[in-house]
Motif scaffolding. Structure first.
Motif, PDB file in Angstrom:
ATOM      1  N   PHE A  59      28.080  10.384  94.596  1.00  0.00           N
ATOM      2  CA  PHE A  59      28.079   8.858  95.037  1.00  0.00           C
ATOM      3  C   PHE A  59      26.579   8.659  95.441  1.00  0.00           C
ATOM      4  N   ASP A  60      26.392   7.441  95.467  1.00  0.00           N
ATOM      5  CA  ASP A  60      24.993   6.999  95.876  1.00  0.00           C
ATOM      6  C   ASP A  60      23.988   7.164  94.734  1.00  0.00           C
ATOM      7  N   VAL A  61      24.507   7.199  93.353  1.00  0.00           N
ATOM      8  CA  VAL A  61      23.942   7.439  92.438  1.00  0.00           C
ATOM      9  C   VAL A  61      23.731   5.999  91.428  1.00  0.00           C
ATOM     10  N   LEU A  62      22.758   5.290  91.607  1.00  0.00           N
ATOM     11  CA  LEU A  62      22.643   3.871  90.993  1.00  0.00           C
ATOM     12  C   LEU A  62      23.169   3.779  89.783  1.00  0.00           C
ATOM     13  N   GLY A  63      23.880   3.143  89.279  1.00  0.00           N
ATOM     14  CA  GLY A  63      24.357   3.002  87.899  1.00  0.00           C
ATOM     15  C   GLY A  63      25.253   3.839  87.482  1.00  0.00           C
ATOM     16  N   ARG A  64      25.530   4.903  88.189  1.00  0.00           N
ATOM     17  CA  ARG A  64      26.475   5.792  87.643  1.00  0.00           C
ATOM     18  C   ARG A  64      27.398   6.373  88.857  1.00  0.00           C
ATOM     19  N   GLU A  65      27.899   5.474  89.741  1.00  0.00           N
ATOM     20  CA  GLU A  65      28.407   5.707  91.070  1.00  0.00           C
ATOM     21  C   GLU A  65      29.794   6.484  90.741  1.00  0.00           C
ATOM     22  N   GLY A  66      29.938   7.433  91.330  1.00  0.00           N
ATOM     23  CA  GLY A  66      31.015   8.115  91.314  1.00  0.00           C
ATOM     24  C   GLY A  66      31.183   9.032  89.959  1.00  0.00           C
ATOM     25  N   ILE A  67      30.188   9.318  89.212  1.00  0.00           N
ATOM     26  CA  ILE A  67      30.209  10.025  88.011  1.00  0.00           C
ATOM     27  C   ILE A  67      30.458  11.642  88.335  1.00  0.00           C
ATOM     28  N   GLY A  68      31.395  12.198  87.801  1.00  0.00           N
ATOM     29  CA  GLY A  68      31.334  13.649  87.791  1.00  0.00           C
ATOM     30  C   GLY A  68      30.183  14.496  87.975  1.00  0.00           C
ATOM     31  N   PRO A  69      29.755  15.285  88.932  1.00  0.00           N
ATOM     32  CA  PRO A  69      28.690  16.140  88.768  1.00  0.00           C
ATOM     33  C   PRO A  69      28.147  16.843  87.649  1.00  0.00           C
ATOM     34  N   LEU A  70      29.186  17.445  86.996  1.00  0.00           N
ATOM     35  CA  LEU A  70      28.920  18.190  85.951  1.00  0.00           C
ATOM     36  C   LEU A  70      28.575  17.031  84.515  1.00  0.00           C
ATOM     37  N   ASP A  71      29.275  15.958  84.410  1.00  0.00           N
ATOM     38  CA  ASP A  71      29.213  15.199  83.642  1.00  0.00           C
ATOM     39  C   ASP A  71      27.778  14.627  83.711  1.00  0.00           C
ATOM     40  N   LEU A  72      27.170  14.307  84.927  1.00  0.00           N
ATOM     41  CA  LEU A  72      25.838  13.649  85.177  1.00  0.00           C
ATOM     42  C   LEU A  72      24.703  14.634  84.568  1.00  0.00           C
ATOM     43  N   LEU A  73      24.974  16.069  84.781  1.00  0.00           N
ATOM     44  CA  LEU A  73      24.052  17.163  84.481  1.00  0.00           C
ATOM     45  C   LEU A  73      24.185  17.306  82.806  1.00  0.00           C
ATOM     46  N   ALA A  74      25.540  16.999  82.032  1.00  0.00           N
ATOM     47  CA  ALA A  74      25.783  17.038  80.596  1.00  0.00           C
ATOM     48  C   ALA A  74      24.870  15.962  80.038  1.00  0.00           C
ATOM     49  N   ALA A  75      24.756  14.799  80.739  1.00  0.00           N
ATOM     50  CA  ALA A  75      24.081  13.681  80.106  1.00  0.00           C
ATOM     51  C   ALA A  75      22.801  13.989  80.186  1.00  0.00           C
ATOM     52  N   GLY A  76      22.154  14.393  81.528  1.00  0.00           N
ATOM     53  CA  GLY A  76      20.774  14.778  81.486  1.00  0.00           C
ATOM     54  C   GLY A  76      20.327  15.738  80.783  1.00  0.00           C
ATOM     55  N   ARG A  77      21.019  16.956  80.225  1.00  0.00           N
ATOM     56  CA  ARG A  77      20.569  17.874  79.435  1.00  0.00           C
ATOM     57  C   ARG A  77      20.432  17.294  78.032  1.00  0.00           C
ATOM     58  N   GLU A  78      21.509  16.173  77.429  1.00  0.00           N
ATOM     59  CA  GLU A  78      21.169  15.463  76.393  1.00  0.00           C
ATOM     60  C   GLU A  78      19.868  14.792  76.167  1.00  0.00           C
ATOM     61  N   GLU A  79      19.522  14.097  77.230  1.00  0.00           N
ATOM     62  CA  GLU A  79      18.392  13.269  77.276  1.00  0.00           C
ATOM     63  C   GLU A  79      17.487  14.064  77.123  1.00  0.00           C
ATOM     64  N   ALA A  80      17.167  15.184  77.905  1.00  0.00           N
ATOM     65  CA  ALA A  80      16.008  16.139  78.144  1.00  0.00           C
ATOM     66  C   ALA A  80      15.872  16.576  76.615  1.00  0.00           C
ATOM     67  N   ARG A  81      16.839  17.014  75.946  1.00  0.00           N
ATOM     68  CA  ARG A  81      16.798  17.452  74.568  1.00  0.00           C
ATOM     69  C   ARG A  81      16.445  16.650  73.636  1.00  0.00           C
ATOM     70  N   GLY A  82      16.724  15.384  73.774  1.00  0.00           N
ATOM     71  CA  GLY A  82      16.255  14.233  72.832  1.00  0.00           C
ATOM     72  C   GLY A  82      14.533  14.170  73.122  1.00  0.00           C
ATOM     73  N   TYR A  83      13.944  14.882  74.191  1.00  0.00           N
ATOM     74  CA  TYR A  83      12.489  14.820  74.160  1.00  0.00           C
ATOM     75  C   TYR A  83      11.901  16.171  73.817  1.00  0.00           C
ATOM     76  N   GLY A  84      12.767  17.051  73.151  1.00  0.00           N
ATOM     77  CA  GLY A  84      12.157  18.508  72.947  1.00  0.00           C
ATOM     78  C   GLY A  84      12.468  19.504  73.915  1.00  0.00           C
ATOM     79  N   VAL A  85      12.960  19.180  74.986  1.00  0.00           N
ATOM     80  CA  VAL A  85      13.247  20.343  76.006  1.00  0.00           C
ATOM     81  C   VAL A  85      14.005  21.049  75.456  1.00  0.00           C
ATOM     82  N   ARG A  86      13.802  22.412  75.676  1.00  0.00           N
ATOM     83  CA  ARG A  86      14.492  23.933  75.331  1.00  0.00           C
ATOM     84  C   ARG A  86      15.246  24.020  76.533  1.00  0.00           C
ATOM     85  N   PHE A  87      16.565  24.791  76.220  1.00  0.00           N
ATOM     86  CA  PHE A  87      17.177  25.077  77.408  1.00  0.00           C
ATOM     87  C   PHE A  87      17.601  26.853  77.424  1.00  0.00           C
ATOM     88  N   LEU A  88      17.427  27.600  78.251  1.00  0.00           N
ATOM     89  CA  LEU A  88      18.031  28.948  78.397  1.00  0.00           C
ATOM     90  C   LEU A  88      18.999  29.218  79.165  1.00  0.00           C
TER      91      LEU A  88
END
Length: 316
Positions: A59-88
């Motif tokens: 909560f208190d996440v503007l525009g994504r109020e009540g989102i599941g924490p893991l859903d938020l991270l999954a979306a963030g990972r995809e956004e970062a990958r879109g800019y060429g970020v790699r994950f280990l």
């Protein structure tokens, strides 16, 4: 239902990047996006253990109020990958300074070389030693009135007296409900605070809390063999920074009334040249949105630092 944290890795061999981000929570991902948008090569090393995984919502996440924490991270990972970020999907076990930056040794056997480091490793909530607390942590056992207080408004809320901050928790949750019970245990209550509790109608229960049973909405607090029913129980954890990498590189953690942390300057720079920190590892009280903002600022500062180094090398 929240999505599971993606365990996949984008590389198995050693990698060489501008910035290695250690930790893939809100702060680490926000920094990775900011750096990726600045055309920096970035790798995020993440062990897949987000602090807020037990909670169903953020909560208190503007525009994504009540989102599941893991859903938020999954979306963030995809956004970062879109800019060429790699994950280990791995864990840092060794950290060493080299001439050109740093080398991180990973549990899986590979390594990462980076010109700069961002530590976004978060913290561990060390709960009071009361049987049953851990089971309902993040659901019926809470600590933050801003993260979860609205969801228990008007309910019977208990507050466990475990640390001096528990007294302030009583006042904050009393603003959300007129039914607050304070389990004092052996915590000292100053006279002026006791007077505030009486004025607010806060019930104070004496005696050591021996355990917690039941389930969220119908919890039973065992006090000296007698049970007190509450719908939610508030505790004050000790916030222990995941500061192992910082310590390996020679840094010293700081402490305050609520926990330990990596001390940083505005923008996230630490006392160690080339090392930044953001999120709960540097600010134990930061909620998701604040950790995100700190990550963005750290990413901006890291890029600016690298620009200065690159330009300096050209004119040297």
């Amino acid at each position: 239902m929240s999505a599971a944290v993606d365990p996949s890795s984008d590389a198995d061999a050693d990698v060489d990047v501008d910035v290695a981000v250690v930790g893939g929570g809100a702060a680490g991902l926000a920094a990775a996006v900011a750096l990726g948008r600045s055309l920096r090569s970035v790798v995020v090393v993440d062990a897949g253990e987000p602090r807020n995984a037990p909670a169903a919502h953020a909560f208190d996440v503007l525009g994504r109020e009540g989102i599941g924490p893991l859903d938020l991270l999954a979306a963030g990972r995809e956004e970062a990958r879109g800019y060429g970020v790699r994950f280990l999907a791995d864990r840092v076990v060794t950290a060493d300074r080299e001439v050109a930056g740093f080398r991180l040794g990973l549990l899986g056997g590979s390594g990462v070389r980076a010109r700069r480091l961002l530590l976004a490793t978060g913290l561990v909530d060390e709960l009071p030693e009361v049987p049953g607390l851990r089971r309902w942590w993040g659901t019926g056992v809470l600590h933050c009135p801003f993260c979860h207080g609205y969801e228990v408004r008007g309910q019977h809320v208990g507050v466990l007296g475990s640390r001096p901050g528990s007294l302030h928790q009583v006042l904050l949750f009393r603003a959300l409900t007129d039914r607050v019970t304070f389990f004092r245990q052996d915590l000292d209550v100053p006279p002026e605070t006791a007077a505030q509790f009486r004025a607010l109608g806060v019930e104070v229960v004496e005696g050591a809390v021996r355990g917690l049973t039941g389930e969220p909405g119908a919890l039973r607090v065992d006090v000296g063999g007698a049970g007190v029913e509450v719908e939610a129980l508030v505790v004050a954890p000790w916030f222990r920074a995941r500061g192992e990498v910082f310590a390996q590189l020679g840094g010293e953690l700081a402490t305050n009334a609520v926990g330990e942390f990596v001390p940083v300057q505005p923008g996230g720079a630490t006392s160690l040249p080339g090392v930044w920190a953001a999120g709960n590892v540097a600010d134990p009280g930061a909620m998701v949105a604040a950790a995100t903002g700190a990550g963005v600022l750290a990413g901006v500062a890291l890029h600016g630092d690298l620009v200065q180094e690159d330009v300096g090398a050209l004119v040297a």
